[in-house]
Each structure stands twice: as structure tokens, then as C-alpha cells.
Design a protein around this motif. Structure first.
Motif, PDB file in Angstrom:
ATOM      1  N   SER A   1       9.804  25.519  10.313  1.00 25.70           N
ATOM      2  CA  SER A   1       8.543  25.224  10.993  1.00 25.70           C
ATOM      3  C   SER A   1       7.639  26.448  11.025  1.00 25.70           C
ATOM      4  O   SER A   1       8.114  27.582  11.137  1.00 25.70           O
ATOM      5  N   GLY A   2       6.338  26.205  10.952  1.00 25.75           N
ATOM      6  CA  GLY A   2       5.359  27.269  11.109  1.00 25.75           C
ATOM      7  C   GLY A   2       4.833  27.380  12.528  1.00 25.75           C
ATOM      8  O   GLY A   2       3.987  28.226  12.824  1.00 25.75           O
ATOM      9  N   TRP A   3       5.343  26.521  13.420  1.00 23.17           N
ATOM     10  CA  TRP A   3       4.931  26.503  14.821  1.00 23.17           C
ATOM     11  C   TRP A   3       5.784  27.500  15.595  1.00 23.17           C
ATOM     12  O   TRP A   3       7.016  27.413  15.579  1.00 23.17           O
ATOM     13  N   THR A   4       5.165  28.440  16.275  1.00 23.13           N
ATOM     14  CA  THR A   4       5.904  29.549  16.870  1.00 23.13           C
ATOM     15  C   THR A   4       6.949  29.122  17.893  1.00 23.13           C
ATOM     16  O   THR A   4       7.988  29.769  18.027  1.00 23.13           O
ATOM     17  N   TRP A   5       6.696  28.012  18.603  1.00 25.90           N
ATOM     18  CA  TRP A   5       7.648  27.605  19.641  1.00 25.90           C
ATOM     19  C   TRP A   5       8.709  26.634  19.127  1.00 25.90           C
ATOM     20  O   TRP A   5       9.559  26.179  19.879  1.00 25.90           O
ATOM     21  N   SER A   6       8.678  26.340  17.835  1.00 21.43           N
ATOM     22  CA  SER A   6       9.715  25.489  17.256  1.00 21.43           C
ATOM     23  C   SER A   6      11.051  26.224  17.230  1.00 21.43           C
ATOM     24  O   SER A   6      11.110  27.445  17.084  1.00 21.43           O
ATOM     25  N   SER A   7      12.134  25.455  17.342  1.00 14.52           N
ATOM     26  CA  SER A   7      13.467  26.059  17.236  1.00 14.52           C
ATOM     27  C   SER A   7      13.745  26.553  15.828  1.00 14.52           C
ATOM     28  O   SER A   7      14.644  27.381  15.626  1.00 14.52           O
ATOM     29  N   THR A   8      13.000  26.074  14.832  1.00 20.28           N
ATOM     30  CA  THR A   8      13.191  26.517  13.446  1.00 20.28           C
ATOM     31  C   THR A   8      11.981  27.307  12.934  1.00 20.28           C
ATOM     32  O   THR A   8      11.696  27.302  11.734  1.00 20.28           O
ATOM     33  N   TYR A   9      11.268  27.969  13.841  1.00 21.04           N
ATOM     34  CA  TYR A   9      10.128  28.796  13.418  1.00 21.04           C
ATOM     35  C   TYR A   9      10.611  29.865  12.439  1.00 21.04           C
ATOM     36  O   TYR A   9      11.523  30.624  12.715  1.00 21.04           O
ATOM     37  N   ARG A  10       9.955  29.907  11.276  1.00 22.61           N
ATOM     38  CA  ARG A  10      10.438  30.737  10.172  1.00 22.61           C
ATOM     39  C   ARG A  10       9.924  32.173  10.201  1.00 22.61           C
ATOM     40  O   ARG A  10      10.321  32.998   9.367  1.00 22.61           O
ATOM     41  N   GLY A  11       9.045  32.512  11.130  1.00 26.67           N
ATOM     42  CA  GLY A  11       8.516  33.864  11.210  1.00 26.67           C
ATOM     43  C   GLY A  11       7.173  34.000  10.518  1.00 26.67           C
ATOM     44  O   GLY A  11       6.750  33.127   9.753  1.00 26.67           O
ATOM     45  N   PRO A  12       6.467  35.112  10.770  1.00 27.27           N
ATOM     46  CA  PRO A  12       5.117  35.275  10.222  1.00 27.27           C
ATOM     47  C   PRO A  12       5.084  35.490   8.717  1.00 27.27           C
ATOM     48  O   PRO A  12       4.121  35.119   8.050  1.00 27.27           O
TER      49      PRO A  12
END
Length: 465
Positions: free
Chosen positions: A247-258
């Protein structure tokens, strides 16, 4: 399951709307409060639907077509309204606190230092990096000449706790270390493992995230960087963010980083792999009782799938876990450590998700710790056994400058290219193969330097160019 495609689109729209005005006080990871179990009529399609919603999938029971999710109140209401079949739910307040017998970062550090002190002839502790909060990330090397880099010995890697709440995973890697160092002088098989290989173990990659778990956020998954954290196991560079497997969403559990490979934890493991060039790797996670091999994106397979998948299934059989790719067993995953290892440094890597859905992330320590680590010994021992089994190993002699500019083209007896193996910078190679007759052609660029036809049998064969 969802009644129709319109319902699915409504829920996707709901999630996107929540994201659009999600700030520090809305829809955050820390506001997830309900642990729910969803039963699917069609498991693959059901998991695909859940992944599209960017929910926190905590684990699965593939046999019974059940997925567990950790969701906010709004997400839970939306799932009910859209007729997902929720068979169980409980508030996060009802979840038990983490059993204090599991290990914190400080406790693991102390244990590793004590083991090194007591077994300095075969165990050496290395700091491979530091977290964003300044904690050390440790790797233990176990070998007979532990302070030396022996070109004649191939490396193997075991790592755990990419995800902070998975407190059982370091117990498995700590058990690997303890089994090797305590049985070295009395068990001939263990002695052979240690004398013949360079064994590396990283018990806790996500030191900051685990510290947060112990501070009260028992379901925290990511690291703690930037305040919202990053899923370290979606941050590795290979196919980063390419197949809806993060995910590209910062609060997602699978946020992949910037950016790809942005996190200090992923950098630490990448630098270790670059340095030691392991033949095999196991990354321990929890939970679901499955063995995962690359590749993570739907429909993808490794070039050397005949070997990768055969060994993966053998590992699964040894511990009674189902084996397959992430997209077959769970959902698509991009930016994972095992996909990166395979493609960057031709490691043959696996994920093992320990414990069942009924045990969860943090089962009772006294009841499940020993059972879990004992059951999983068969898997890591199988890979250590495999280090000396069918394949070829060798080293370019001194007449070949810049060994990393050479590769070995491996062709099957039928003439098909099985692998283009890149020689390690020190001139070594260790190519894992099934039994059979192969042609090995040493090349520099497009130029052929030398060629050999070799019958690969059950034991590792040494060849040299």
C-alpha cells in the motif's frame, strides 16, 4: 462474501474516502479495535477482495477458507453491511497482553551476548545496522573458524521478526542458535553443519516495532519510522509497489515506505545478504502454518522453479505446512525480502509462517513455545542438509580477474537454459540443482571461456574452472 461487484466498489470508495481525510486523529493503525474472522465460499476470490480493501489481514486458515482481519469500527460495520460472512469477532480490549516470557529487544541482545561469550570458538555477534530509533540490529554467525571468511564454506541465512507483533518468530531463530551451539560437541550432525557452513541468524529485524509492542501496542506490525511506520517486508527494492501487493497509504498495515529500500532495517538485511551471499534463506513469520517461496506477484514464478518449488514443498512436508507462492496461498505481495534475495543475489529463499490460526500471533508461551520450535527444527535442518546435497560448487582460479564479471550458464540435458548463475565477487559459486546431467558454460559477457558436462548426483559435486 460480497453480494455483488457494486457492494465491493462501495466499500472501496468508503476506504478511499476515509483515507482522503485521514490525519493523525482519524482512521489510524492505532485505532483498529476489532479482531474479526471472515469465512469465504471461494477462498482465492475472497482473499483478493480483502486485499483490495487494504485491510490488516493477520492470518489465514486456507483449509477452512477463513481469514482474520484487524479493523476499525467503521471498517467492521462496512464489512457487515456488505455481507461478508463474519463468523467471529472480539474487541482488541479482549485480547490478552503479550505473554511476558517472550523476548524484548533488550532481552534478545543480552541472550546473544551471553551465548557469544560462552561459545566464542564457534559464535560471533555482529551489528548489521541500526534502527531509526538507534537500536542495534544483530546477526549471529556460527562456524568452526568463526572470525574468518572461508571461501570454501557456503553461507546460509535465517531471519525473523520483520513484523513486530509476531513474537513467536524470534523463538525459532533463537532455537536455531541454541541448538547449534549447545549440541556442537556432542552431536555429529550438528558439528558437521557448523564445520561445513557459515550459518548466519538474525533473530529480530524490527527492533523498534517490537519495543512498541512491549510498550502496550500489542498488535503493532510495522517499524516506527516517520511516526506511522513502514512494513519492512514490503520495502525491498525488487518490484517495489508494482503489483498491488503493498500500500502507498501511510497508515496501512502494508505501507511500503516512501522509496524502495528506504528503511534502516531493510538496508541492514540487504547489506548482510550482499556481503555473505547465502545459498538459502528462511524468513520466519507468523501465523498460518504455510511455507512461501518466490515469486509474490500473481502468476509469477522463479526461473529455477523446479528446484525452488521442490525444496519448498519438501520443507512443508517436513513440518506438515502447505507450500506455495504468496499469491497462491494468500494474496499478491511486492517488495518482499525473498523476492529481492532471489533476484538480486540468486538466494533460494523461503518464508515460514509458524503457528496456526487458533494459536495466533501471541499464543501462551508455556503451551506453545517449545512445541513450535521443536516442530520447525525439521525445516531448518532440511536446508542445512541440502547445503551438501545435489548441486555443484567451486571457485574460479587466480587467472580470472574480477570474478563477478563472469557467469555460469547452466543447461539441462535437453539443452534448455536452467539458470545464468552470477559468480560471487570472491570467485565462488554454489549452484543448487536437482539430480541429472547438465552443461556448465563459463562466460564473460557473451564470450564462452570454458565448458563442462557434469552428472549431478545426490551429493554436492566440486567443479572448478
Amino acid at each position: 462474501m460480497i453480494k455483488n461487484i457494486v457492494a465491493l466498489l462501495l466499500l472501496v470508495a468508503f476506504v478511499q474516502s476515509a483515507r482522503s481525510h485521514s490525519g493523525a486523529n482519524h482512521f489510524q493503525e492505532t485505532q483498529r479495535s476489532i479482531y474479526a474472522s471472515i469465512k469465504f465460499e471461494d477462498y482465492p476470490k475472497g482473499m483478493q477482495a480483502i486485499q483490495k480493501l487494504d485491510l490488516d489481514v493477520t492470518g489465514v486458515d486456507k483449509k477452512n477458507k477463513i481469514a482474520d482481519v484487524f479493523v476499525t469500527t467503521e471498517q467492521y460495520k462496512a464489512l457487515k453491511e456488505l455481507n461478508f460472512r463474519i463468523i467471529e469477532n472480539k474487541s482488541s480490549k479482549a485480547l490478552k497482553a503479550v505473554d511476558e516470557k517472550y523476548k524484548s529487544p533488550d532481552e534478545i541482545e543480552a541472550i546473544l551476548k551471553e551465548w557469544e561469550k560462552e561459545n566464542s570458538d564457534i559464535a560471533k555477534l555482529h551489528i548489521i545496522g541500526q534502527s531509526s530509533e538507534g537500536r542495534n540490529i544483530y546477526a549471529m554467525k556460527i562456524s568452526d573458524n568463526v572470525s574468518l571468511k572461508e571461501d570454501g564454506e557456503s553461507a546460509i541465512l535465517f531471519n525473523s521478526m520483520h513484523h513486530a507483533r509476531e513474537v513467536m518468530s524470534p523463538e525459532v531463530t533463537l532455537d536455531i542458535i541454541e541448538s547449534l551451539i549447545t549440541n556442537y560437541k556432542t552431536d555429529a550432525k550438528i558439528k558437521n553443519y557448523v564445520d561445513s557452513n557459515e550459518i548466519w541468524v538474525v533473530p529480530m529485524i524490527n527492533v523498534d516495532g517490537n519495543a512498541k509492542v512491549w510498550s502496550g501496542s500489542s498488535m503493532w506490525r510495522k517499524n516506527t519510522n516517520y511516526g506511522h511506520g513502514v512494513d519492512i517486508n514490503r520495502n525491498y527494492p525488487y518490484l517495489w509497489g508494482t503489483c498491488n501487493g503493498s500500500s502507498g497509504w501511510t497508515w496501512s498495515s502494508t505501507y511500503r515506505g516512501p522509496t524502495a529500500g528506504s528503511e534502516p532495517e531493510s538496508k541492514a538485511l540487504m547489506n548482510l545478504v550482499k556481503t555473505i551471499r547465502p545459498v538459502f534463506n528462511i524468513s520466519y513469520h507468523s501465523y498460518s502454518e504455510i511455507v512461501i517461496y518466490p515469486m509474490g506477484c500473481s502468476g509469477s514464478r522463479t526461473q529455477t522453479k523446479e528446484v525452488v518449488e521442490k525444496i519448498g514443498k519438501e520443507i512443508g512436508e517436513s513440518i506438515q505446512y502447505e507450500a506455495g507462492t504468496a499469491w497462491e496461498l494468500l494474496y499478491s505481495v511486492d517488495g518482499s525480502d525473498i523476492d529481492w534475495m532471489y533476484n538480486a543475489y540468486q538466494v533460494i529463499p523461503y518464508v515460514i509462517e509458524v503457528n496456526s490460526r487458533s494459536q495466533g500471533f501471541q499464543p501462551n508461551y508455556d503451551k506453545w513455545r517449545d512445541k513450535t520450535v521443536q516442530r520447525n527444527r525439521a525445516a531448518w535442518m532440511k536446508l542445512l542438509d541440502r547445503m551438501s546435497q545435489s548441486g555443484v560448487k567451486g571457485q574460479l582460479d587466480a587467472t580470472y580477474p574480477s570474478p563477478e564479471s563472469y557467469q555460469i550458464e547452466v543447461r539441462t540435458e535437453a539443452g534448455e537454459i536452467f539458470q545464468n548463475y552470477r559468480i560471487n565477487p570472491n570467485g565462488t559459486f554454489h549452484i543448487v540443482l536437482n539430480e541429472g546431467k547438465y552443461t556448465f558454460t563459463l562466460k564473460k559477457g557473451r564470450s564462452t571461456v570454458d565448458s563442462k558436462v557434469v552428472s549431478v548426483e545426490s551429493s554436492l559435486k566440486n567443479i572448478n574452472f
